[in-house]
Scaffold this motif. Structure first.
Motif: not given
Ligand SMILES: [Zn+2]
Length: 127
Positions: A8-37
């Motif tokens: 995954i490119t850095l740009r793609k990972a960052a785009e997924r991260g800003v949406l709160g999505r898994c940088p690897c697959c883009g499907k799973g969520v990155l946060f369980a709560r507001y700021l809890k990963q």
């Protein structure tokens, strides 16, 4: 550390991260709560529990909110339609809300960058 099946490119990972999505697959969520990963992505199983963004997310939030949006305050003069105390209260509320919206997105980007660069965020001792 990473079990992501594709590079995954850095740009793609960052785009997924800003949406709160898994940088690897883009499907799973990155946060369980507001700021809890989450420890692991629910969709692909990628591990995020060991990543430490620490002060990077507040730093990025301050950079964006304080340096990009704050100058707009000086361009908008509301004193002709409201008293100064009301304008100060309004801008304080706007910037508080903006910071609260920005913070998890900034943390998502920082976690994605740490993940993509395979940095854990742990301090390294250089001798
Ligand atoms: Zn995933």
């Amino acid at each position: 550390m990473t079990s992501c099946p594709e590079e995954i490119t850095l740009r793609k990972a960052a785009e997924r991260g800003v949406l709160g999505r898994c940088p690897c697959c883009g499907k799973g969520v990155l946060f369980a709560r507001y700021l809890k990963q989450v420890d692991n992505c629910a969709a692909c199983g990628e591990q995020f529990g060991g990543l430490r963004a620490d002060d990077a997310a507040p730093w990025l939030t301050i950079i964006v909110v304080g340096h990009i949006f704050l100058p707009l305050v000086f361009m908008v003069d509301l004193t002709s339609i409201m008293p100064v105390w009301a304008e100060l209260t309004l801008w304080s509320a706007v910037f508080t809300l903006l910071s609260l919206v920005m913070l998890p997105r900034a943390k998502g980007v920082m976690l994605a960058v740490l993940w993509q660069t395979r940095a854990t965020g742990e301090p390294t001792i250089v001798s």
